[in-house]
Write an enzyme that holds these catalytic residues in place. Structure first.
Site, short mmCIF file in Angstrom:
data_model
loop_
_atom_site.label_atom_id
_atom_site.label_comp_id
_atom_site.label_asym_id
_atom_site.label_seq_id
_atom_site.Cartn_x
_atom_site.Cartn_y
_atom_site.Cartn_z
N GLY A 1 31.49 57.40 40.00
CA GLY A 1 32.01 56.49 38.88
C GLY A 1 31.53 54.99 39.16
CD GLU B 1 38.83 54.49 36.48
OE1 GLU B 1 39.30 53.38 36.45
OE2 GLU B 1 39.36 55.15 37.65
CG MET C 1 43.74 57.87 37.84
SD MET C 1 42.45 56.92 37.92
CE MET C 1 41.70 57.21 36.37
CG ASP D 1 46.46 50.28 38.05
OD1 ASP D 1 47.06 49.79 39.11
OD2 ASP D 1 45.26 50.74 38.23
CD1 TRP E 1 44.05 53.41 44.33
CD2 TRP E 1 42.54 54.73 44.36
NE1 TRP E 1 43.06 52.53 44.07
CE2 TRP E 1 42.21 53.75 44.08
CE3 TRP E 1 41.76 55.92 44.18
CZ2 TRP E 1 40.67 53.47 44.16
CZ3 TRP E 1 40.51 55.75 44.27
CH2 TRP E 1 39.97 54.66 44.12
#
Ligand SMILES: *[C@@H]1O[C@H](CO)[C@@H](O)[C@H](O)[C@H]1NC(C)=O
Length: 450
Positions: A93, A136, A206, A209, A354
């Site tokens: 990525g 992403e 994910m 965040d 993560w």
């Protein structure tokens, strides 16, 4: 997986619970006790380790990003001598000037063909068990709506190429996985879920965040449910909404892995209001090890909560801590337990983390042993106790005593206690104390009234 061989497919998907742990190749640059390399990994902690990050060059080839990646791949794979069941994946990525390298690669069939070939040969050369796609996101940051279909195409072509290669070489087929978005609008614009899900071995959502210092009021990084402060698009900034969306779009639960973050997000408070939803004026200061404003690793949070007020957000099942005008929403053992219960009741395939390097991997900071969060996650998921291995000799001791190693002489803030500061001289750390009633101010390198 590719659908030609029904028997292989069935074997391949026989679900066992997965605990997939990311490590980053930039964690090696954190100072002293924050420095993390592949030899810090406990070979029995996770079922899979994902090495982040590799990228794609302008010739559409999979390439390493750090000078010592190949050396670290070897160290990572030596862990399989101790635990042969450990699986490893290489994550691809990143971005160049904010543009994902996937965009150019997926744009033409001949570019994708080069990538497929180079990915297989790179993964085999370095003994990885599979690939993790970390784009992403399709449709964002210079990518157009056409990239949703191109991503589906890429996933299908990779699966077919991996299948073919395994058949030709009689090796175990390479795993194919992806890290995917948690925000509902991004999910809808980036993924054709029924097209990609059959070709992916597992899907790392994910689920973090959700909130951070870019917002004008405090909010949690990774809440399980909505809070009563959430309205509008924020109603869905939580794990329950994200995973429900993936399931409703047709992703099989047993392929979805719930994301656990070993970090928190910080804010500077605007007023004496320290609650969830309190007015905030931006990021809390960078931690001494991760050195990024608005963001603390769990081991940095541990130093902060010593002396801070810790609160539990009951409706979201996550904690925050506040002290000296700073607010951090993070995860602890209690929130990990709550999330595992949610994961089990929704029959997901497991968890991904993560990252390993932001847990208290050494056990030096939190007095909870090595890897307190990931270890607790593992135990909560019902994995059997780990075989006992000889503990890795620790070369570093108290984080404070090593703070100054490699730093220029001078005065530094002590994140853990503002009534003290750290003085570095010739690489040696001296803990100094301000006069009673004063706290250390870094802009003036002096002690002053709070
Ligand atoms: C969780 O998500 C489901 C599906 O969107 C919803 O029906 C439910 O009310 C949510 N639960 C909570 C506590 O918000």
């Amino acid at each position: 997986m590719f659908k030609v061989l029904g028997v292989l497919l069935a074997l391949h998907t026989a679900t066992s619970t997965k605990l997939v742990c990311h490590m980053t190749n930039w964690a090696q640059y954190r100072p002293s006790s924050g420095k993390f390399t592949a030899d810090h990994i406990d070979p029995f902690m996770c079922t899979h380790v994902v090495y982040a990050l590799a990228t794609i060059n302008s010739f559409n080839q999979l390439i390493a990003t750090e000078w010592n990646d190949e050396e670290q791949y070897k160290v990572l794979h030596s862990l399989r001598d101790i635990n042969p069941a450990l699986r490893t994946l290489l994550s691809v990525g990143g971005s160049a000037n904010g543009i994902s390298p996937f965009i150019a690669m997926v744009s033409k069939p001949e570019n994708r063909a080069v990538f497929l070939k180079s990915a297989i040969s790179f993964l085999r050369k370095h003994n990885f068990d599979g690939l993790n796609l970390d784009w992403e996101f399709p449709g964002q940051m210079g990518s157009t709506a056409a990239d949703k279909d191109r991503f589906s195409g890429l996933v299908e072509e990779l699966d077919q190429a991996f299948f073919q290669e395994a058949r030709d070489t009689k090796k175990t087929q390479l795993l194919l996985t992806a890290n995917v978005a948690a925000f509902l609008p991004t999910i809808d614009s980036a993924y054709d879920v029924p097209k990609i899900a059959p070709h992916l071995d597992f899907i790392n959502v994910m689920t973090y965040d959700y909130h951070g210092h870019w917002e004008a009021q405090t909010g949690h990084n990774s809440p399980l449910y909505r809070s009563n402060h959430d309205s509008g698009s924020h109603l869905h900034h939580n794990i329950n909404s994200s995973i429900s969306q993936w399931l409703s779009l047709g992703a099989p639960g047993e392929k979805l892995l719930l994301g656990f973050s070993t970090y928190g997000r910080t804010y500077r408070l605007q007023s004496s209001d320290t609650s969830l939803g309190a007015p905030a004026t931006g990021a809390g200061e960078a931690g001494p090890f991760t050195r990024t404003a608005g963001f603390w690793s769990y081991y940095e949070v541990c130093s902060f909560i010593n002396g801070a007020t810790v609160e539990w957000i009951a409706e979201q099942e996550v904690p925050y801590a506040t002290n000296g005008g700073v607010w951090v929403g993070y995860d602890n053992k209690q929130s990990v337990t709550a999330k595992v219960q949610w994961m089990n009741s929704n029959k997901l395939g497991g968890a991904h983390v993560w990252t390993l390097d932001m847990d208290d991997f050494s056990g030096l900071f939190c007095s909870e042993g090595a890897y307190p969060l990931v270890n607790h996650l593992r135990n909560s998921m019902g994995f059997p106790p780990k075989p006992t291995t000889t503990p890795r000799p620790t070369t570093t001791k108290d984080p404070i005593t090593t703070f100054c190693s490699g730093r220029p002489d001078g005065l530094y803030e002590n994140i853990a206690d503002k009534t003290t500061y750290l003085q570095c001289f010739n690489g040696i750390t001296y803990l100094q104390r301000c006069q009673p009633g004063l706290i250390y101010w870094d802009p003036c390198k002096c002690c002053n009234y709070p």
